[in-house]
Design a protein around this motif. Sequence first.
Motif, short mmCIF file in Angstrom:
data_model
loop_
_atom_site.label_atom_id
_atom_site.label_comp_id
_atom_site.label_asym_id
_atom_site.label_seq_id
_atom_site.Cartn_x
_atom_site.Cartn_y
_atom_site.Cartn_z
N VAL A 1 32.74 -6.42 -15.58
CA VAL A 1 31.49 -5.69 -15.30
C VAL A 1 31.02 -4.95 -16.56
CG1 VAL A 1 30.44 -3.88 -13.89
CG2 VAL A 1 31.98 -5.53 -12.83
N TRP A 2 31.93 -4.38 -17.31
CA TRP A 2 31.60 -3.70 -18.55
C TRP A 2 30.97 -4.67 -19.55
CZ3 TRP A 2 30.40 0.54 -20.88
CH2 TRP A 2 30.61 0.73 -22.24
N LEU A 3 31.54 -5.88 -19.66
CA LEU A 3 31.04 -6.86 -20.61
C LEU A 3 29.66 -7.39 -20.24
CD1 LEU A 3 34.34 -8.87 -21.23
CD2 LEU A 3 33.23 -7.25 -22.80
N ILE A 4 29.41 -7.58 -18.95
CA ILE A 4 28.13 -8.19 -18.56
C ILE A 4 27.05 -7.18 -18.18
CG2 ILE A 4 29.17 -10.38 -17.86
CD1 ILE A 4 28.97 -9.53 -14.95
N ASP A 5 27.44 -5.99 -17.71
CA ASP A 5 26.45 -5.01 -17.24
C ASP A 5 26.42 -3.73 -18.07
OD1 ASP A 5 25.56 -6.63 -15.19
OD2 ASP A 5 26.87 -5.72 -13.68
N THR B 1 23.33 -19.19 -15.75
CA THR B 1 21.94 -19.35 -15.34
C THR B 1 21.07 -19.52 -16.57
OG1 THR B 1 22.32 -17.94 -13.42
CG2 THR B 1 20.03 -18.36 -14.02
N LEU B 2 20.27 -20.57 -16.53
CA LEU B 2 19.27 -20.83 -17.57
C LEU B 2 17.92 -20.41 -17.02
CD1 LEU B 2 18.41 -22.20 -20.28
CD2 LEU B 2 18.17 -24.33 -18.96
N PHE B 3 17.28 -19.46 -17.70
CA PHE B 3 15.95 -19.01 -17.36
C PHE B 3 14.99 -19.54 -18.42
CE2 PHE B 3 18.87 -15.65 -16.08
CZ PHE B 3 18.47 -15.32 -14.80
N LYS B 4 13.71 -19.50 -18.13
CA LYS B 4 12.72 -19.85 -19.14
C LYS B 4 12.75 -18.85 -20.29
CE LYS B 4 8.32 -22.07 -19.13
NZ LYS B 4 7.31 -22.64 -18.29
N ASP B 5 13.12 -17.59 -20.00
CA ASP B 5 13.08 -16.55 -21.03
C ASP B 5 14.35 -15.71 -21.10
OD1 ASP B 5 12.79 -15.28 -18.61
OD2 ASP B 5 10.99 -14.18 -19.16
N ASP B 6 15.48 -16.22 -20.59
CA ASP B 6 16.75 -15.52 -20.69
C ASP B 6 17.87 -16.49 -20.36
OD1 ASP B 6 18.52 -13.42 -21.16
OD2 ASP B 6 17.96 -12.26 -19.39
N PHE B 7 19.09 -16.03 -20.51
CA PHE B 7 20.27 -16.87 -20.27
C PHE B 7 21.41 -15.95 -19.89
CE2 PHE B 7 24.08 -19.16 -21.46
CZ PHE B 7 23.82 -20.43 -20.97
N ALA B 8 22.24 -16.37 -18.94
CA ALA B 8 23.38 -15.57 -18.52
C ALA B 8 24.58 -16.47 -18.25
CB ALA B 8 23.03 -14.78 -17.25
N ILE B 9 25.73 -16.04 -18.70
CA ILE B 9 26.97 -16.77 -18.43
C ILE B 9 28.09 -15.77 -18.22
CG2 ILE B 9 27.42 -17.02 -20.91
CD1 ILE B 9 28.91 -19.65 -20.26
N ALA B 10 28.97 -16.06 -17.26
CA ALA B 10 30.14 -15.23 -17.03
C ALA B 10 31.27 -16.11 -16.52
CB ALA B 10 29.84 -14.12 -16.03
N CYS C 1 20.58 -21.66 -11.58
CA CYS C 1 21.86 -20.99 -11.42
C CYS C 1 22.91 -22.01 -10.98
CB CYS C 1 21.74 -19.87 -10.39
SG CYS C 1 23.24 -18.91 -10.13
N TYR C 2 24.04 -22.02 -11.68
CA TYR C 2 25.14 -22.93 -11.39
C TYR C 2 26.46 -22.17 -11.35
CZ TYR C 2 21.92 -26.62 -12.93
OH TYR C 2 20.84 -27.45 -13.08
N PHE C 3 27.40 -22.67 -10.55
CA PHE C 3 28.77 -22.19 -10.63
C PHE C 3 29.52 -23.08 -11.60
CE2 PHE C 3 27.84 -20.27 -6.44
CZ PHE C 3 28.11 -18.97 -6.82
N ILE C 4 30.31 -22.46 -12.44
CA ILE C 4 31.20 -23.17 -13.35
C ILE C 4 32.44 -23.51 -12.54
CG2 ILE C 4 32.53 -23.03 -15.49
CD1 ILE C 4 30.52 -20.70 -16.28
N GLU C 5 32.79 -24.79 -12.49
CA GLU C 5 33.93 -25.21 -11.68
C GLU C 5 34.96 -25.96 -12.52
OE1 GLU C 5 32.19 -25.64 -7.22
OE2 GLU C 5 32.07 -27.45 -8.46
N ILE C 6 36.23 -25.74 -12.19
CA ILE C 6 37.36 -26.38 -12.85
C ILE C 6 38.03 -27.28 -11.82
CG2 ILE C 6 39.66 -25.95 -13.85
CD1 ILE C 6 37.45 -25.14 -15.69
N PHE C 7 38.41 -28.49 -12.23
CA PHE C 7 39.11 -29.41 -11.34
C PHE C 7 40.61 -29.13 -11.44
CE2 PHE C 7 40.86 -33.54 -10.00
CZ PHE C 7 40.19 -33.67 -8.79
#
Length: 163
Positions: free
Chosen positions: A40-44, A86-95, A68-74
């Motif tokens: 939470v500290w790193l992202i918010d 999440t890829l936005f037209k004017d922003d990007f977020a990854i966690a 918005c996508y979930f990152i999944e591991i097999f």
Amino acid sequence: MAITGIEQADILEIDKQVRLRRYDGQHDFAFEWHQDLELVWLIDGNKKPYTLDRLDRMYDYLSKNGECYFIEIFEDGQYQPIGDVTLFKDDFAIAIGDRRYWKKGIGTKVLHRMIERAREVGLEEIFVEEIYDWNTGSRKLFEKCGFEAVEKTKKGWSYRLTV
């Protein structure tokens, strides 16, 4: 269709172990990630764990305003969600929410795939509104993938990549 005029993919394959799955409205499993005060500290930029209401509002915003996508591991014969992007037209977020998968190269794979996705949907650039100064892992990741710090913000820097 979170990015106007673009049909969001259900699955974005990365390799045999990692994929991105379109957000489907289910996110209860992500609550545990957002109790991790370091994440939470790193992202918010604060150390308040998420409430269920806050988690609901976050995913509602992400899914309505971007891809918005979930990152999944097999693992163990099935895909397990470990984070989101999440890829936005004017922003990007990854966690990467599950800290067992931090520093494993997954963020790099995901970011490269999202750069490819931005090209597929016709974006000319990916802009990241802010990465905090103390989030050195994210800053190194984005710089390694070709992003440049473009503007000092109150707590960090905004980044941009021309695609």
